[in-house]
Write a protein that holds these residues in place. Structure first.
Motif, mmCIF file in Angstrom:
data_model
loop_
_atom_site.group_PDB
_atom_site.id
_atom_site.type_symbol
_atom_site.label_atom_id
_atom_site.label_comp_id
_atom_site.label_asym_id
_atom_site.label_seq_id
_atom_site.Cartn_x
_atom_site.Cartn_y
_atom_site.Cartn_z
ATOM 1 N N ALA A 62 -10.591 -23.394 -4.424
ATOM 2 C CA ALA A 62 -9.478 -22.433 -4.487
ATOM 3 C C ALA A 62 -8.275 -22.983 -3.742
ATOM 4 O O ALA A 62 -8.392 -23.901 -2.922
ATOM 5 N N VAL A 63 -7.127 -22.400 -4.037
ATOM 6 C CA VAL A 63 -5.897 -22.721 -3.296
ATOM 7 C C VAL A 63 -5.339 -21.399 -2.782
ATOM 8 O O VAL A 63 -5.542 -20.341 -3.375
ATOM 9 N N SER A 64 -4.633 -21.479 -1.656
ATOM 10 C CA SER A 64 -4.161 -20.228 -1.060
ATOM 11 C C SER A 64 -2.670 -20.026 -1.303
ATOM 12 O O SER A 64 -1.969 -20.888 -1.866
ATOM 13 N N LEU A 65 -2.192 -18.863 -0.875
ATOM 14 C CA LEU A 65 -0.791 -18.482 -1.000
ATOM 15 C C LEU A 65 -0.472 -17.538 0.156
ATOM 16 O O LEU A 65 -1.278 -16.646 0.449
ATOM 17 N N HIS A 66 0.670 -17.753 0.813
ATOM 18 C CA HIS A 66 1.095 -16.858 1.895
ATOM 19 C C HIS A 66 2.454 -16.244 1.559
ATOM 20 O O HIS A 66 3.368 -16.955 1.149
ATOM 21 N N TYR A 67 2.539 -14.938 1.754
ATOM 22 C CA TYR A 67 3.830 -14.263 1.597
ATOM 23 C C TYR A 67 3.885 -13.021 2.488
ATOM 24 O O TYR A 67 2.990 -12.177 2.417
ATOM 25 N N TYR A 68 4.930 -12.929 3.311
ATOM 26 C CA TYR A 68 5.126 -11.766 4.179
ATOM 27 C C TYR A 68 6.344 -10.974 3.718
ATOM 28 O O TYR A 68 7.360 -11.549 3.316
ATOM 29 N N THR A 69 6.255 -9.656 3.849
ATOM 30 C CA THR A 69 7.361 -8.751 3.507
ATOM 31 C C THR A 69 8.175 -8.444 4.759
ATOM 32 O O THR A 69 7.612 -8.027 5.785
ATOM 33 N N ARG A 70 9.464 -8.656 4.694
ATOM 34 C CA ARG A 70 10.381 -8.258 5.779
ATOM 35 C C ARG A 70 11.693 -7.890 5.114
ATOM 36 O O ARG A 70 11.930 -8.252 3.961
ATOM 37 N N THR A 71 12.550 -7.169 5.839
ATOM 38 C CA THR A 71 13.826 -6.779 5.233
ATOM 39 C C THR A 71 14.980 -7.626 5.760
ATOM 40 O O THR A 71 16.054 -7.630 5.170
ATOM 41 N N GLY A 72 14.783 -8.323 6.888
ATOM 42 C CA GLY A 72 15.851 -9.133 7.456
ATOM 43 C C GLY A 72 15.505 -10.607 7.410
ATOM 44 O O GLY A 72 14.687 -11.056 6.598
ATOM 45 N N SER A 73 16.152 -11.342 8.316
ATOM 46 C CA SER A 73 15.916 -12.788 8.399
ATOM 47 C C SER A 73 14.681 -13.022 9.286
ATOM 48 O O SER A 73 14.168 -12.101 9.908
ATOM 49 N N TRP A 74 14.253 -14.285 9.415
ATOM 50 C CA TRP A 74 13.129 -14.563 10.315
ATOM 51 C C TRP A 74 13.519 -14.252 11.762
ATOM 52 O O TRP A 74 12.680 -13.873 12.568
ATOM 53 N N ALA A 75 14.820 -14.380 12.080
ATOM 54 C CA ALA A 75 15.248 -14.104 13.453
ATOM 55 C C ALA A 75 15.252 -12.592 13.724
ATOM 56 O O ALA A 75 14.826 -12.140 14.786
ATOM 57 N N GLY B 276 1.445 -9.173 4.017
ATOM 58 C CA GLY B 276 1.698 -7.939 4.755
ATOM 59 C C GLY B 276 3.109 -7.918 5.313
ATOM 60 O O GLY B 276 3.903 -8.822 5.071
ATOM 61 N N THR B 277 3.414 -6.859 6.073
ATOM 62 C CA THR B 277 4.755 -6.737 6.647
ATOM 63 C C THR B 277 4.845 -7.505 7.958
ATOM 64 O O THR B 277 3.866 -7.634 8.700
ATOM 65 N N TRP B 278 6.032 -8.007 8.214
ATOM 66 C CA TRP B 278 6.304 -8.710 9.479
ATOM 67 C C TRP B 278 7.621 -8.161 10.008
ATOM 68 O O TRP B 278 8.691 -8.485 9.495
ATOM 69 N N TRP B 279 7.538 -7.271 11.006
ATOM 70 C CA TRP B 279 8.712 -6.634 11.595
ATOM 71 C C TRP B 279 8.972 -7.209 12.982
ATOM 72 O O TRP B 279 8.134 -7.941 13.537
ATOM 73 N N ASP B 280 10.137 -6.823 13.549
ATOM 74 C CA ASP B 280 10.405 -7.161 14.951
ATOM 75 C C ASP B 280 9.316 -6.508 15.808
ATOM 76 O O ASP B 280 8.838 -5.410 15.480
ATOM 77 N N VAL B 281 8.966 -7.153 16.908
ATOM 78 C CA VAL B 281 7.908 -6.575 17.755
ATOM 79 C C VAL B 281 8.404 -5.272 18.375
ATOM 80 O O VAL B 281 9.608 -5.039 18.492
ATOM 81 N N GLU B 282 7.469 -4.424 18.758
ATOM 82 C CA GLU B 282 7.824 -3.166 19.427
ATOM 83 C C GLU B 282 8.565 -3.478 20.723
ATOM 84 O O GLU B 282 8.165 -4.403 21.461
ATOM 85 N N PRO B 283 9.633 -2.723 21.010
ATOM 86 C CA PRO B 283 10.412 -2.983 22.223
ATOM 87 C C PRO B 283 9.513 -3.018 23.463
ATOM 88 O O PRO B 283 8.591 -2.213 23.596
ATOM 89 N N GLY B 284 9.790 -3.997 24.313
ATOM 90 C CA GLY B 284 9.038 -4.107 25.566
ATOM 91 C C GLY B 284 7.742 -4.885 25.450
ATOM 92 O O GLY B 284 7.037 -5.086 26.444
#
Ligand code: AHR
Length: 525
Positions: free
Chosen positions: A244-257, A308-316
């Motif tokens: 098999a071969v894999s595939l990676h994809y994350y959902t976000r609404t902004g940039s990686w930064a 899956g989703t990748w958001w900014d980390v929770e504050p703090g």
């Protein structure tokens, strides 16, 4: 309001939806392993040999079919020999990707395999190509799966485990185009073939080898891997040297930064996230098209082992620990992914959401102070979809669903998929409309419906989420918004909701199974 119809031919079952598309991922990252799964034997948190009992119980309820470990990026820094033997004597290492913390290796091979046994999940081990050696890889699989008095089996026994384990899934590297070595695919294919050769089948353990695949729409990566297989047209033989071969994809609404916030977002960002999630459909379709060119018999699996989703980390919280909250929006991101995986069941044999506990789009969040456990909205989608595991996919022909132009893509505001097994069927529907309810008429053909039950997952706000103080803010409930009109079921979908309809169907008219499936005999059952 437009009339939306979903036609489903219950007597035309398609390929099997492998339960393994409901797979999970646990990396040595933040509080996924340490504090999430592993608290140690001396912890006040109730545990079984150091593994949190409540986490295991919650995950058993959704039927975790496989668990990928130890990474992710961490896997290509991990040397398995450091994680065996007495815990207080294990060497330490730096987890350079995730918080630059010192890892004491107290959770290693034996602890992971114990966790898999507690969960009733198959092990999916991600082997180190980036910084490991062929010999390490070869020794690890021998250590895990060999029964006789070979050197590695003897070492395993000395460390307290007599019986070999079964390890059906093995990853050859991770993100080789990035943290796994920054390799060109032309370079990686040689390594993947070499390491696959030494990831041996010992005794009756059969390994399904998964080569690190493409990032998002890098079709060149998939094409180069497909070209590297031994001839794929050799009668009934499985694909070699990997399967098999894999595939990676994350959902976000902004940039990686600045990836976007998990719980504070506008309605536009609601649609943007769901539109980006729905890109998975195109990704698996187009990677599959590339694969079809070399492998029309569908011997080679596509494994989406990070999504899956990748958001900014929770504050703090520590930026390198990737701890994020999880809302109703995340639940619908998950349901849209599952619809895509179900529709491509002939090629997508496995998928792993990132990640199971306390990291990215988690099923479970635990409080570091009180230890309280919270089930996320995403957890509930996995639970509500359990009926799709190993069931036969059914095509859903949607007519009249409203659409919205988002980010250069047309987003259908209703998404659906279905499956059947024996005398039952399950229809999953997502209403992505932030504000409007819709009625879907299910036109169920080919077999008679003798009963139905519906459940819905929704909440007043788009950003509704569960916390220790309010763990049931987003939880499934019985849905009675269904009217029966002959063979038609009219289902009300509340705004921003996820809904499942379980059907009892008569046994009288059984159709001919579709011949368009993948080579299921070549994939671990
Ligand atoms: O899931 C977090 C990270 O995302 C993984 O370690 C890596 O493979 C990917 O980039």
């Amino acid at each position: 309001m437009a009339t939306i119809t979903a036609v489903v031919n219950l007597d035309l079952p398609g390929p099997t939806i492998s339960r393994h598309v409901y797979g999970h991922f646990a990396e040595h990252l933040g509080r996924c392993i340490y504090g999430g799964f592993w608290v140690g034997e001396d912890s006040d948190v109730p545990n079984v040999r150091g593994i949190r009992r409540d986490v295991v119980d919650a995950l058993r309820a959704i039927g975790v079919p496989n668990l990928r470990w130890p990474g992710g990026c961490f896997a290509d820094d991990y040397h398995w020999e450091d994680g065996i033997g007495p815990r207080d004597q294990r060497p330490r290492m730096v987890n350079s990707h995730w918080g630059d913390v010192v890892e004491d290796n107290s959770f290693g091979t034996h602890e992971f395999m114990d966790l898999c046994e507690l969960l009733g999940a198959d092990a999916y081990i991600s082997g180190n190509i980036g910084s490991g050696s062929v010999r390490e890889m070869s020794d690890w699989i021998e250590y895990l799966t060999r029964a006789d008095d070979s050197p590695m089996a003897t070492l395993r026994r000395a460390n307290g485990r007599d019986e070999p384990w079964k390890v059906p899934f093995w990853g050859l590297g991770n993100e080789a185009w990035g943290c796994g070595g920054n390799l060109r695919v032309e370079q990686f294919v040689s390594l993947a073939r070499q390491y696959a050769t030494y990831t041996r089948d010992h005794a009756d353990n059969r390994v399904y080898r998964i080569a690190a695949g493409a990032h998002e729409d890098d079709y060149h990566w998939t094409e180069t891997l497909m070209r590297s297989f031994d001839p794929l047209d050799q009668d009934d033989r499985p694909a070699t040297p990997f399967q098999a071969v894999s595939l990676h994809y994350y959902t976000r609404t902004g940039s990686w930064a600045e990836k976007g916030k998990a719980t504070e977002f506008s309605t536009d960002e609601w649609y943007l996230a769901l539109s980006r999630a729905s890109w998975m459909e195109e990704l698996v379709a187009r990677h599959s098209t590339v694969m079809d060119r070399y492998d029309p018999a569908k011997k080679v699996g596509l494994v989406v082992d990070e999504w899956g989703t990748w958001w900014d980390v929770e504050p703090g919280t520590e930026p390198g620990f990737l701890y994020q909250q999880n809302t109703l929006r995340d639940a619908l991101v998950a349901s849209v992914h599952f619809d895509a995986f179900h529709r491509h069941a002939d090629r997508v044999v496995m998928a792993n959401i990132a990640q199971t506990v306390n990291v990215l789009q988690a099923m479970i969040l635990t409080d570091p102070e009180s230890g309280a456990l919270v089930l996320t909205p995403t957890y509930h989608v996995f639970e509500m979809n359990r009926g799709h595991h190993d069931a036969a996919a059914l095509d859903v022909h949607l007519k009249g669903a409203p659409e919205k132009e988002v980010d250069g893509r047309t987003l259908g505001l209703v998404s659906a998929s279905a499956s059947t097994r024996g005398d039952s069927a399950l229809v999953s529907m997502s209403n992505l409309d932030a504000a409007g309810a819709h009625t879907v008429t299910l036109d169920l053909r080919g077999r008679d419906i003798t009963g139905h039950r519906a459940r819905v997952l929704t909440a007043p706000g788009l950003a509704a989420h569960n916390t220790a103080a309010d763990p049931g803010a987003v939880a499934p409930s019985v849905h009675d918004g269904i009217r029966v009109r002959g063979s038609l079921l009219e289902v009300e979908l509340p705004a921003h909701s996820y809904l499942t309809v379980e059907l009892d169907i008569d046994a009288a008219r059984i159709g001919v199974p579709s011949m368009s499936g993948r080579r299921q005999d070549l994939f671990p059952g």
